[in-house]
Structure formats: C-alpha cells, structure tokens
Design an enzyme around this catalytic site. Structure first.
Site, PDB file in Angstrom:
ATOM      1  N   HIS A  61      16.148 -63.522  -9.631  1.00 31.76           N
ATOM      2  CA  HIS A  61      15.540 -64.770  -9.879  1.00 31.76           C
ATOM      3  C   HIS A  61      14.031 -64.711 -10.080  1.00 31.76           C
ATOM      4  O   HIS A  61      13.388 -65.637  -9.949  1.00 31.76           O
ATOM      5  CB  HIS A  61      15.954 -65.756  -8.817  1.00 31.76           C
ATOM      6  CG  HIS A  61      17.452 -65.810  -8.453  1.00 31.76           C
ATOM      7  ND1 HIS A  61      18.291 -66.546  -9.228  1.00 31.76           N
ATOM      8  CD2 HIS A  61      18.096 -64.928  -7.353  1.00 31.76           C
ATOM      9  CE1 HIS A  61      19.522 -66.196  -8.230  1.00 31.76           C
ATOM     10  NE2 HIS A  61      19.190 -65.203  -7.317  1.00 31.76           N
ATOM     11  N   GLU A  67       5.555 -57.290 -26.700  1.00 32.46           N
ATOM     12  CA  GLU A  67       6.010 -58.790 -27.282  1.00 32.46           C
ATOM     13  C   GLU A  67       6.598 -58.825 -28.446  1.00 32.46           C
ATOM     14  O   GLU A  67       7.464 -59.256 -28.744  1.00 32.46           O
ATOM     15  CB  GLU A  67       4.649 -59.613 -27.299  1.00 32.46           C
ATOM     16  CG  GLU A  67       4.018 -59.949 -26.073  1.00 32.46           C
ATOM     17  CD  GLU A  67       2.770 -60.603 -26.135  1.00 32.46           C
ATOM     18  OE1 GLU A  67       2.387 -61.508 -25.495  1.00 32.46           O
ATOM     19  OE2 GLU A  67       2.071 -60.072 -26.823  1.00 32.46           O
TER      20      GLU A  67
END
Ligand code: ARG
Length: 458
Positions: free
Chosen positions: A156, A290
């Site tokens: 998480h 990216e």
C-alpha cells in the site's frame, strides 16, 4: 493500379490511394519480401513454371535488390506503387521485362504478406530477447554490487518490512525471465510458413511447401491455407508480450522514480539518463523512467487496436488486416528502446545505503520482534503486543526507531527488558530471520543472486 489494372477502366482517386496504400509503412518489410520472392522463384522453377536459367536471372536481380534494401538504398518515396509487394515486383519487371512478370505465378499478396510479417516478427523476437537479457544482466550486476543494502519494502506504499536491495532487483529478474519464456513459447507456435497458400485456397502449381519452409528458416509449413493467410495471432501474442513486459518495466520505473525522489532519497541516477529543468536549476528529473512508464499507453494500445481490428472478420483475408502493421512496428520499436534505456538507467543507480537503512528502521517493522522478545521473558503474548504498541507510540512521538530509545526509556514500559534487546531489534537480524526459500534473508537472496550470476557467465 500496377498489379491489378486489367479489370479496371478508371484510375484510383487520390483519397483512395491515401487510405489504401501501405508502402509508406510496409516498406519496413522489404528485405523479408525479397527473400521470400527468391525462395518462391526457386519453388515455381522446380514446378516447371520457368527454366533454371530464367530462375537464375530472377534470383540475381532480386539478390541485387536485397543488397540495396539492406543498405537502405531503395527509393520508396519516388515510387507510386501501392505496397511493398508491388514495389518489389515492379522493380524486378523494370529490370527484367517480361521475365519479371513470371514471378507472381501461383502466389498472392495474401500469403506473401503473411510470410513477410512472420519473418519480421521472428527476427525481432530474437533481438528483443537479447534486449531483455540486457536488462536482466543490469539488475543482477546492480544487486551484486549492493549486496548488503537494506531498504524498506512496501505494501500500500506504506513501509511494511525491510528487504535486501538484491531481493528487489531479483523480483524484476523473475518477471523478465517470464517475459523471455513467453517470447520463446511464441516463437515455437508461430514458426510456420504460409507461403504457397495463395490467396486463400492453396495453389495449383506443384510446389514443395516443406522445402520453402525450411529455406525460409521456418520449422514447418502451415496446415490450412484459409487460416494461414488470415491468422494474425502471432502479432497479437507479440503485442501481448510487449505489453506485459512494458507493464513490468513501468512498475520498475515507478519504484525507481519513488526511490529517486527527494522524499525517499534512496538512489541517485546518472546525468546521462536524467534531464534538467529549464526554470529550476536544482532539478534532475528521471525522464527516462517516466517515459518507460508513459510509453505503455501506445504499446497496450497496439494490442487493443489489433484485437478490435481482427474481431468479426470473416475468413479469409480482408483489407482490414493491413491495419496490423503500424501499431506492431511502433510497439516493437518502443519496447526495444525502453528495454535498452532501462538497462542504461539501472547501470547508473547509486544507492545511499544509510538513507535506505534509516528509512527501513523508521518503519517499526521490528515491533513484532519486540513483542516476541517480551514473550521470551515470560510475558503473555497479548500483554507483550500491547507493550510493544506503546513503545512504538513513544518512538513515533520522538521520531526515532524503537532501538533509538534508551534502555531506561524502554524499561519504563516493562522491567523485564535488558540490554540484549538491542540485538534482536537490529535491521539485519530482522531481515535475515526470513531465511526461507524465496524470502529476503541473506541466505536465500545470495543463493538466488549467485545462480543468476552463474547464468550470466554461462
Ligand atoms: N498491403 C496488404 C496488407 O498489408 C497486402 C495484402 C494485399 N492483399 C490484397 N488482397 N489486396 O495486408
């Protein structure tokens, strides 16, 4: 209208040419088309369509064309041909006159394009496999150079349990190994030659399809002509391989972007694979990572787009299928670029071992060890759990790990705590307790790493 003009009285409209012509993109298949044509000329010569001497003339002309194609010297832009198949045939006819007009006997552009594209995919699979091995090698070497680094593991995106950096690297190595085996499986399944299937129903000429297949480097000829000219499963599978691998690269990129952030500060990346900001002089952006993440869109798109194109097409060939190429060419190219840059980026990773360890400690992953320690001193687990929780709370308040509290502070929660507590709170102790196969302890991680290093050398 070079190839099929006889039945037509009028020419094609300009707009029709724009929608119909594929030479602007299928020129990529020039060398595959010429090689297929050479093998085809041999096959039909054997079947009695032309003399041996005529075949030799055709083969010589095609071989010269192949040399030009491989040197990038074919002038496609000056051509008004519709696609690469008519381009090659027209070039042959220009050189040999009527003799060149014999080549297309018994053949269709339908079995031709299916053959060319399969050859192209096969060749690229071999290269992509090497690209994947390159990323794997970079990860294994980075793991080897940083064996002792421990960083937080996350669930998480919350610090969960510390892991060794090589364990993180080897997780992606496992994904890459599956990516490679997917390509290997595909190569076996797609290794069939469609040439000789004609437009859809086979050919009347007595050609040896087994011989054609082996001369083109295929394992065998395809079994059903309707299927062979209209099957694009292999392109779809290749797009799926590309998409799955890009998804893996993207997850790795996301991890590294985070590790490289000011907030984490676990790694720095080399100047060669980062870029600056035009406004903010202090910035060093992980653009390569990216873009690995960003290029997933077009690669996944190529898979989706071809699935939609193929859905609902009646047997056998339909012109819709010409739409199979541009997405696939682009996806394979982008995948190749991303794999190469991924290996380069990994090679530049510099770890800040101290920052990694500090962050791993701040995760309070040793709170369970603390509770177990109290249990070992005779305190019931439920009480021990509660005490350990109170200690975590106090440590959080001081922004320290548990082991950052003094013995006196710790003893204020329970007087059974002694100096030996610090040993079990150590990061390495915590990590190396997970010594089970597949776990992050030194033993299984280094064993897995040594296997991968041996595989690199072998
Ligand atoms: N350019 C076509 C393609 O890529 C070649 C096959 C054309 N076949 C035809 N029957 N018009 O699919």
């Amino acid at each position: 209208m070079g190839l099929w003009g006889g039945r037509f009285q009028g020419g094609s409209s300009n707009m029709f040419r724009q929608v119909n012509d594929s030479l602007p993109f299928d020129r990529i298949l020039a060398s595959q088309d010429i090689r297929g044509s050479i093998i085809w000329s041999r096959a039909i010569a054997k079947a009695g369509v032309m003399s041996e001497q005529e075949q030799q003339q055709i083969e010589a002309a095609l071989s010269a064309l192949l040399e030009k194609a491989e040197a990038g010297e074919l002038d496609f832009d000056a051509s008004s041909e519709e696609d690469i198949h008519s381009f090659v045939e027209a070039a042959l006819i220009e050189q040999l006159g009527d003799l060149g007009r014999k080549l297309h006997t018994g053949r269709s552009r339908n079995d031709q394009v299916a053959t060319d594209f399969r050859l192209w995919c096969k060749e690229h699979i071999v290269n992509l496999r090497d690209d994947l091995l390159g990323v794997k090698a970079a990860l294994v070497n980075s793991a080897d150079a940083n064996r002792q680094v421990i960083l937080p593991g996350y669930t998480h995106l919350q610090r969960a349990q510390p892991v060794r950096y090589p364990h993180w690297c080897l997780a992606y190595v496992e994904m890459i190994k599956r990516d490679i085996s997917r390509l290997d499986d595909l190569l076996i399944r797609m290794d069939q030659s469609p040439l000789g299937c004609g437009a859809l129903a086979g050919t009347v000429y007595e050609i040896d399809r087994q011989e054609i297949a082996s001369q083109l480097g295929f394992a065998s000829p395809s079994i059903n002509s309707l299927d062979a000219v209209s099957d694009r499963d292999y392109v779809l599978e290749l797009m799926f391989c590309a998409s799955t691998s890009m998804m893996h690269l993207s997850r790795m990129a996301e991890d590294l972007i985070f590790f490289n952030s000011g907030e984490a500060g676990f790694i720095t990346l080399g100047d060669a694979v980062t870029s600056g900001s035009s406004l903010m002089p202090q910035k060093k952006n992980p653009d390569a990572l990216e873009l690995m993440r960003g290029k997933c869109g077009r690669v996944f798109g190529s898979l989706q787009s071809l699935l939609v194109t193929m859905k609902g097409l009646p047997l056998a060939y339909n012109k819709d299928m010409q739409e199979d190429k541009e997405g696939a060419f682009d996806a394979v190219n982008q995948w190749h670029i991303c794999l190469c840059i991924a290996a380069e980026v990994i090679d530049t990773i510099q770890l800040d071992a101290q920052r990694c360890a500090q962050a791993a400690r701040q995760g309070y992953a040793n709170a369970t060890e603390m509770a177990d320690y109290l249990v070992g001193k005779g305190i019931p687990f439920r009480t021990a759990h509660d005490i350990s929780g109170q200690i975590v709370l106090a440590a959080i308040a001081q922004n320290k790990p548990i082991e950052g509290l003094s013995l006196t502070e710790l003893q204020s929660f329970s007087d059974v705590i002694e100096n030996d507590v610090y040993d079990i709170l150590e990061l390495e102790y915590l990590v190396d307790k997970r010594n089970i196969l597949g776990g992050t302890g030194a033993k299984p991680v280094f064993a897995a790493l040594d296997n991968e290093l041996a595989a690199l050398k072998g």
